[in-house]
Design a protein around this motif. Structure first.
Motif, PDB file in Angstrom:
ATOM      1  N   MET A   1       0.841  -1.173   0.000  1.00  0.00           N
ATOM      2  CA  MET A   1       0.000   0.000   0.000  1.00  0.00           C
ATOM      3  C   MET A   1       0.884   1.233   0.000  1.00  0.00           C
ATOM      4  O   MET A   1       1.791   1.357   0.788  1.00  0.00           O
ATOM      5  N   THR A   2       0.652   2.145  -0.889  1.00  0.00           N
ATOM      6  CA  THR A   2       1.393   3.394  -0.871  1.00  0.00           C
ATOM      7  C   THR A   2       0.795   4.304   0.177  1.00  0.00           C
ATOM      8  O   THR A   2      -0.376   4.210   0.521  1.00  0.00           O
ATOM      9  N   GLY A   3       1.620   5.190   0.702  1.00  0.00           N
ATOM     10  CA  GLY A   3       1.146   6.104   1.718  1.00  0.00           C
ATOM     11  C   GLY A   3       1.016   5.482   3.089  1.00  0.00           C
ATOM     12  O   GLY A   3       0.258   5.963   3.915  1.00  0.00           O
ATOM     13  N   LEU A   4       1.763   4.425   3.336  1.00  0.00           N
ATOM     14  CA  LEU A   4       1.737   3.746   4.631  1.00  0.00           C
ATOM     15  C   LEU A   4       3.038   4.049   5.359  1.00  0.00           C
ATOM     16  O   LEU A   4       4.117   3.906   4.794  1.00  0.00           O
ATOM     17  N   LEU A   5       2.933   4.457   6.605  1.00  0.00           N
ATOM     18  CA  LEU A   5       4.093   4.773   7.427  1.00  0.00           C
ATOM     19  C   LEU A   5       4.079   3.881   8.658  1.00  0.00           C
ATOM     20  O   LEU A   5       3.052   3.766   9.320  1.00  0.00           O
ATOM     21  N   VAL A   6       5.211   3.242   8.953  1.00  0.00           N
ATOM     22  CA  VAL A   6       5.365   2.496  10.209  1.00  0.00           C
ATOM     23  C   VAL A   6       6.272   3.325  11.102  1.00  0.00           C
ATOM     24  O   VAL A   6       7.355   3.736  10.691  1.00  0.00           O
ATOM     25  N   ARG A   7       5.789   3.575  12.314  1.00  0.00           N
ATOM     26  CA  ARG A   7       6.534   4.404  13.258  1.00  0.00           C
ATOM     27  C   ARG A   7       6.245   3.935  14.682  1.00  0.00           C
ATOM     28  O   ARG A   7       5.285   3.204  14.917  1.00  0.00           O
ATOM     29  N   PRO A   8       7.076   4.382  15.647  1.00  0.00           N
ATOM     30  CA  PRO A   8       6.772   4.071  17.043  1.00  0.00           C
ATOM     31  C   PRO A   8       5.436   4.701  17.441  1.00  0.00           C
ATOM     32  O   PRO A   8       5.119   5.823  17.033  1.00  0.00           O
ATOM     33  N   ALA A   9       4.684   3.983  18.226  1.00  0.00           N
ATOM     34  CA  ALA A   9       3.412   4.513  18.732  1.00  0.00           C
ATOM     35  C   ALA A   9       3.695   5.590  19.762  1.00  0.00           C
ATOM     36  O   ALA A   9       4.678   5.516  20.505  1.00  0.00           O
ATOM     37  N   THR A  10       2.823   6.581  19.814  1.00  0.00           N
ATOM     38  CA  THR A  10       2.862   7.593  20.861  1.00  0.00           C
ATOM     39  C   THR A  10       1.672   7.345  21.773  1.00  0.00           C
ATOM     40  O   THR A  10       0.736   6.620  21.414  1.00  0.00           O
ATOM     41  N   SER A  11       1.683   7.971  22.936  1.00  0.00           N
ATOM     42  CA  SER A  11       0.565   7.780  23.857  1.00  0.00           C
ATOM     43  C   SER A  11      -0.754   8.209  23.221  1.00  0.00           C
ATOM     44  O   SER A  11      -1.807   7.664  23.560  1.00  0.00           O
ATOM     45  N   ALA A  12      -0.702   9.136  22.276  1.00  0.00           N
ATOM     46  CA  ALA A  12      -1.922   9.555  21.579  1.00  0.00           C
ATOM     47  C   ALA A  12      -2.503   8.433  20.714  1.00  0.00           C
ATOM     48  O   ALA A  12      -3.692   8.460  20.388  1.00  0.00           O
ATOM     49  N   ASP A  13      -1.689   7.444  20.368  1.00  0.00           N
ATOM     50  CA  ASP A  13      -2.138   6.306  19.545  1.00  0.00           C
ATOM     51  C   ASP A  13      -2.724   5.177  20.382  1.00  0.00           C
ATOM     52  O   ASP A  13      -3.369   4.279  19.837  1.00  0.00           O
ATOM     53  N   PHE A  14      -2.478   5.170  21.680  1.00  0.00           N
ATOM     54  CA  PHE A  14      -2.773   3.998  22.495  1.00  0.00           C
ATOM     55  C   PHE A  14      -4.237   3.574  22.453  1.00  0.00           C
ATOM     56  O   PHE A  14      -4.531   2.378  22.396  1.00  0.00           O
ATOM     57  N   ALA A  15      -5.166   4.495  22.495  1.00  0.00           N
ATOM     58  CA  ALA A  15      -6.586   4.117  22.461  1.00  0.00           C
ATOM     59  C   ALA A  15      -6.934   3.436  21.142  1.00  0.00           C
ATOM     60  O   ALA A  15      -7.646   2.424  21.131  1.00  0.00           O
ATOM     61  N   ALA A  16      -6.429   3.955  20.033  1.00  0.00           N
ATOM     62  CA  ALA A  16      -6.689   3.344  18.728  1.00  0.00           C
ATOM     63  C   ALA A  16      -6.046   1.962  18.648  1.00  0.00           C
ATOM     64  O   ALA A  16      -6.646   1.016  18.122  1.00  0.00           O
ATOM     65  N   VAL A  17      -4.831   1.839  19.180  1.00  0.00           N
ATOM     66  CA  VAL A  17      -4.139   0.546  19.174  1.00  0.00           C
ATOM     67  C   VAL A  17      -4.925  -0.475  19.997  1.00  0.00           C
ATOM     68  O   VAL A  17      -5.133  -1.613  19.560  1.00  0.00           O
ATOM     69  N   ALA A  18      -5.383  -0.082  21.157  1.00  0.00           N
ATOM     70  CA  ALA A  18      -6.161  -0.992  22.009  1.00  0.00           C
ATOM     71  C   ALA A  18      -7.422  -1.442  21.275  1.00  0.00           C
ATOM     72  O   ALA A  18      -7.725  -2.641  21.227  1.00  0.00           O
TER      73      ALA A  18
END
Length: 170
Positions: free
Chosen positions: A1-18
């Motif tokens: 997929m183009t436009g996909l970025l893999v990066r370290p999660a931030t605390s702002a991402d945690f709810a979405a990750v859960a």
């Protein structure tokens, strides 16, 4: 997929990750009859404290599409890894985003991270009989089954041990 970025999660991402991790495991049928594992999956703060949580993000929208937890031996989340090995756990892609390459990008990022750290191999476990697409992905990446690493954390949950030797690593 183009436009996909893999990066370290931030605390702002945690709810979405859960949310997406629990949703992915539920959609695949892996939480049926489980007692408490959804809570473990949803505790992203704990995972981030004891490992590296990575996210795959749609660069155009900023939406978190998937996540994975990368660990080294000795971490509370390390199940199979020994000296010289890295491990990743809880790779999950939002059911609405599956098939867009996020899972492969996350797995590749973990392999690249292990190689950068000088690890000789990456080990993972997958649930037998579940996640056929994950099994295919790992096979394409070169992971091989190590029956001696198969295990069962609780009755009725059979995990298969897989290993990818990293070329050029000792």
């Amino acid at each position: 997929m183009t436009g996909l970025l893999v990066r370290p999660a931030t605390s702002a991402d945690f709810a979405a990750v859960a949310r997406l991790t629990v949703a992915a495991y539920e959609a695949d049928g892996q939480l049926k009859g489980e007692h408490g594992y959804a809570e473990v999956l949803a505790d992203v703060t704990h995972r981030a404290t004891h490992g590296e949580v990575l996210v795959a993000v749609d660069e155009a929208t900023g939406e978190v599409l998937g996540s994975v937890t990368f660990v080294l031996p000795g971490s509370p989340y390390a199940e199979l890894s020994g000296p010289g090995e890295a491990e990743f756990r809880m790779l999950a892609v939002d059911p609405a985003a599956q098939g867009r390459g996020a899972g492969a990008a996350l797995a590749r990022a973990c392999v690249d991270r292990a190689a950068a750290l000088g690890c000789a191999a990456v080990v993972i476990c997958v649930r037998g009989g579940f996640a056929a697409s994950a099994h295919r992905l790992y096979e394409r990446m070169g992971f091989v089954r190590l029956r001696e690493k198969d295990w069962s954390p609780v009755p009725g949950v059979d995990l298969l041990g897989l290993r990818l030797a990293l070329t050029g690593q000792s």
